[in-house]
Write a protein that holds these residues in place. Structure first.
Motif, PDB file in Angstrom:
ATOM      1  N   THR A 174       0.782  -1.073   0.072  1.00  0.00           N
ATOM      2  CA  THR A 174      -0.155  -0.017   0.093  1.00  0.00           C
ATOM      3  C   THR A 174       0.877   1.408   0.062  1.00  0.00           C
ATOM      4  O   THR A 174       0.609   2.416  -0.784  1.00  0.00           O
ATOM      5  CB  THR A 174      -0.966   0.113   1.171  1.00  0.00           C
ATOM      6  N   PHE A 175       2.157   1.317   0.727  1.00  0.00           N
ATOM      7  CA  PHE A 175       2.653   2.406   0.880  1.00  0.00           C
ATOM      8  C   PHE A 175       3.583   2.637  -0.756  1.00  0.00           C
ATOM      9  O   PHE A 175       3.799   3.625  -1.083  1.00  0.00           O
ATOM     10  CB  PHE A 175       3.944   2.217   1.880  1.00  0.00           C
ATOM     11  N   TYR A 176       3.870   1.354  -1.154  1.00  0.00           N
ATOM     12  CA  TYR A 176       4.412   1.358  -2.555  1.00  0.00           C
ATOM     13  C   TYR A 176       3.427   2.087  -3.643  1.00  0.00           C
ATOM     14  O   TYR A 176       3.874   2.908  -4.319  1.00  0.00           O
ATOM     15  CB  TYR A 176       5.037   0.091  -2.958  1.00  0.00           C
ATOM     16  N   LEU A 177       2.202   1.653  -3.601  1.00  0.00           N
ATOM     17  CA  LEU A 177       1.346   2.029  -4.521  1.00  0.00           C
ATOM     18  C   LEU A 177       0.967   3.504  -4.164  1.00  0.00           C
ATOM     19  O   LEU A 177       0.811   4.293  -5.304  1.00  0.00           O
ATOM     20  CB  LEU A 177       0.069   1.248  -4.438  1.00  0.00           C
ATOM     21  N   GLU A 178       1.147   3.776  -3.004  1.00  0.00           N
ATOM     22  CA  GLU A 178       0.681   5.265  -2.519  1.00  0.00           C
ATOM     23  C   GLU A 178       1.984   6.307  -3.065  1.00  0.00           C
ATOM     24  O   GLU A 178       1.718   7.386  -3.163  1.00  0.00           O
ATOM     25  CB  GLU A 178       0.440   5.605  -1.115  1.00  0.00           C
ATOM     26  N   ARG A 181       8.086   5.782  -1.039  1.00  0.00           N
ATOM     27  CA  ARG A 181       9.118   4.779  -1.162  1.00  0.00           C
ATOM     28  C   ARG A 181       9.896   4.284  -0.192  1.00  0.00           C
ATOM     29  O   ARG A 181      10.290   3.354   0.190  1.00  0.00           O
ATOM     30  CB  ARG A 181       9.936   5.293  -2.375  1.00  0.00           C
ATOM     31  N   GLU A 182      10.195   5.410   0.843  1.00  0.00           N
ATOM     32  CA  GLU A 182      10.853   5.259   1.949  1.00  0.00           C
ATOM     33  C   GLU A 182      10.180   4.355   3.012  1.00  0.00           C
ATOM     34  O   GLU A 182      10.644   3.318   3.468  1.00  0.00           O
ATOM     35  CB  GLU A 182      11.336   6.441   2.584  1.00  0.00           C
ATOM     36  N   GLU A 183       8.984   4.747   3.041  1.00  0.00           N
ATOM     37  CA  GLU A 183       8.245   3.534   4.023  1.00  0.00           C
ATOM     38  C   GLU A 183       7.718   2.433   3.532  1.00  0.00           C
ATOM     39  O   GLU A 183       8.105   1.170   4.168  1.00  0.00           O
ATOM     40  CB  GLU A 183       6.836   4.296   4.415  1.00  0.00           C
ATOM     41  N   ALA A 184       7.755   2.161   2.432  1.00  0.00           N
ATOM     42  CA  ALA A 184       7.614   0.894   1.753  1.00  0.00           C
ATOM     43  C   ALA A 184       9.009   0.239   1.695  1.00  0.00           C
ATOM     44  O   ALA A 184       8.935  -1.002   2.107  1.00  0.00           O
ATOM     45  CB  ALA A 184       7.134   1.056   0.215  1.00  0.00           C
ATOM     46  N   LEU A 185      10.078   0.873   1.591  1.00  0.00           N
ATOM     47  CA  LEU A 185      11.329   0.208   1.790  1.00  0.00           C
ATOM     48  C   LEU A 185      11.409  -0.550   2.996  1.00  0.00           C
ATOM     49  O   LEU A 185      12.035  -1.467   3.128  1.00  0.00           O
ATOM     50  CB  LEU A 185      12.336   1.036   1.151  1.00  0.00           C
ATOM     51  N   LYS A 186      10.958   0.358   3.975  1.00  0.00           N
ATOM     52  CA  LYS A 186      11.242  -0.071   5.625  1.00  0.00           C
ATOM     53  C   LYS A 186      10.421  -1.348   5.648  1.00  0.00           C
ATOM     54  O   LYS A 186      10.707  -2.272   6.371  1.00  0.00           O
ATOM     55  CB  LYS A 186      10.843   1.072   6.392  1.00  0.00           C
ATOM     56  N   GLU A 187       9.207  -1.427   5.193  1.00  0.00           N
ATOM     57  CA  GLU A 187       8.510  -2.440   5.318  1.00  0.00           C
ATOM     58  C   GLU A 187       8.737  -3.771   4.688  1.00  0.00           C
ATOM     59  O   GLU A 187       8.821  -4.922   5.211  1.00  0.00           O
ATOM     60  CB  GLU A 187       7.053  -2.220   4.793  1.00  0.00           C
ATOM     61  N   PHE A 188       9.228  -3.612   3.366  1.00  0.00           N
ATOM     62  CA  PHE A 188       9.786  -4.576   2.794  1.00  0.00           C
ATOM     63  C   PHE A 188      11.046  -5.313   3.296  1.00  0.00           C
ATOM     64  O   PHE A 188      11.160  -6.455   3.300  1.00  0.00           O
ATOM     65  CB  PHE A 188      10.034  -4.147   1.161  1.00  0.00           C
ATOM     66  N   GLU A 189      11.831  -4.329   3.832  1.00  0.00           N
ATOM     67  CA  GLU A 189      13.041  -5.199   4.590  1.00  0.00           C
ATOM     68  C   GLU A 189      12.724  -5.696   5.776  1.00  0.00           C
ATOM     69  O   GLU A 189      13.350  -6.684   6.057  1.00  0.00           O
ATOM     70  CB  GLU A 189      13.939  -3.588   4.835  1.00  0.00           C
ATOM     71  N   GLY A 190      11.441  -5.110   6.465  1.00  0.00           N
ATOM     72  CA  GLY A 190      11.323  -5.917   7.771  1.00  0.00           C
ATOM     73  C   GLY A 190      10.679  -7.379   7.380  1.00  0.00           C
ATOM     74  O   GLY A 190      10.918  -8.159   7.917  1.00  0.00           O
TER      75      GLY A 190
END
Length: 232
Positions: A174-178, A181-190
């Motif tokens: 959802t962060f990526y689609l929004e 990028r920074e929040e998406a990257l953090k979530e994917f790394e988690g």
């Protein structure tokens, strides 16, 4: 000989005509004779509405309309009849799921959410799966904030296995689609850290590579993609 005749007589007395007709319809369906099957199921549903075979037949009729006769409107109407006539049954729950699926495929995501919500209100089995489906409908509507609310609520529960991994991935997505990028990257790394070597971690790594590429960090992206060779 007398015993055999007695057994036959008793079987004849206690045989269920609804079951006989239902099984006849099942044979038609198995042979791909959909109109004949539909006619037989409809007959069972009308004649034996109080029998368990009545609910099953109506559900089967709805399935034929949608899956084999390309008549979604009749399918939806018949599924609604199952829900109205047999509330609280397994057949009614199945009918709601099928209605939600049809609405989703037609792009009527708000109506799909309504059906899933109704399932939850009636104590649906696999409630966590239903909550996940609701979140996915919001993603399809591009209502990403509400999708995150649904996913966060789901992740508060003690769910595990594939469903938890999927919910974590979709939260990041959802962060990526929004465009965050920074929040998406953090979530994917988690996800990559929590589920190393899993299919979901490979999905997250691939998406991370896309994010890095979009940020102009091509060497890092290429390194990730090379590491995925033979795995993803």
């Amino acid at each position: 000989m007398i015993l055999t005749a007695a057994v036959f007589f008793l079987h004849g007395c206690f045989s269920d005509p609804a079951r006989t007709s239902y099984e006849k319809a099942e044979v038609h369906l198995g042979e791909g004779r959909f109109k004949e099957a539909l006619s037989e199921y409809s007959s069972v549903a009308m004649k034996y509405s109080s029998s368990p075979y009545g609910a099953r037949s109506l559900l089967r009729a709805a399935f034929i309309y949608g899956a084999h006769l390309d008549d979604d409107e009749r399918a939806l109407k018949t599924y609604s009849e199952v829900i109205y006539l047999y509330p609280g049954t397994e057949e009614a729950a199945t009918a709601r799921r099928e209605k939600a699926r049809i609405y989703s495929e037609r792009g009527e995501h708000s109506k799909a959410v309504e059906e899933y919500q109704a399932l939850l209100e009636r104590g649906a089995e696999q409630a966590e799966r239903v909550r996940y489906q609701i979140a996915m409908e919001y993603v399809k509507m591009n209502d990403l904030k509400q999708a995150r609310v649904e996913l966060a609520d789901l992740l508060k529960n003690q769910i595990s296995g594939d469903l938890r991994q999927l919910a974590r991935f979709q939260m990041a997505n959802t962060f990526y689609l929004e465009g965050d990028r920074e929040e998406a990257l953090k979530e994917f790394e988690g996800i990559i850290s929590e589920y190393p070597g899993s299919q979901i971690s490979y999905e997250a790594l691939f998406t991370k590579a896309r994010l890095l590429d979009e940020q102009g960090r091509l060497p890092e992206a290429l390194e990730i993609l090379r590491g995925l060779e033979g795995k993803y």
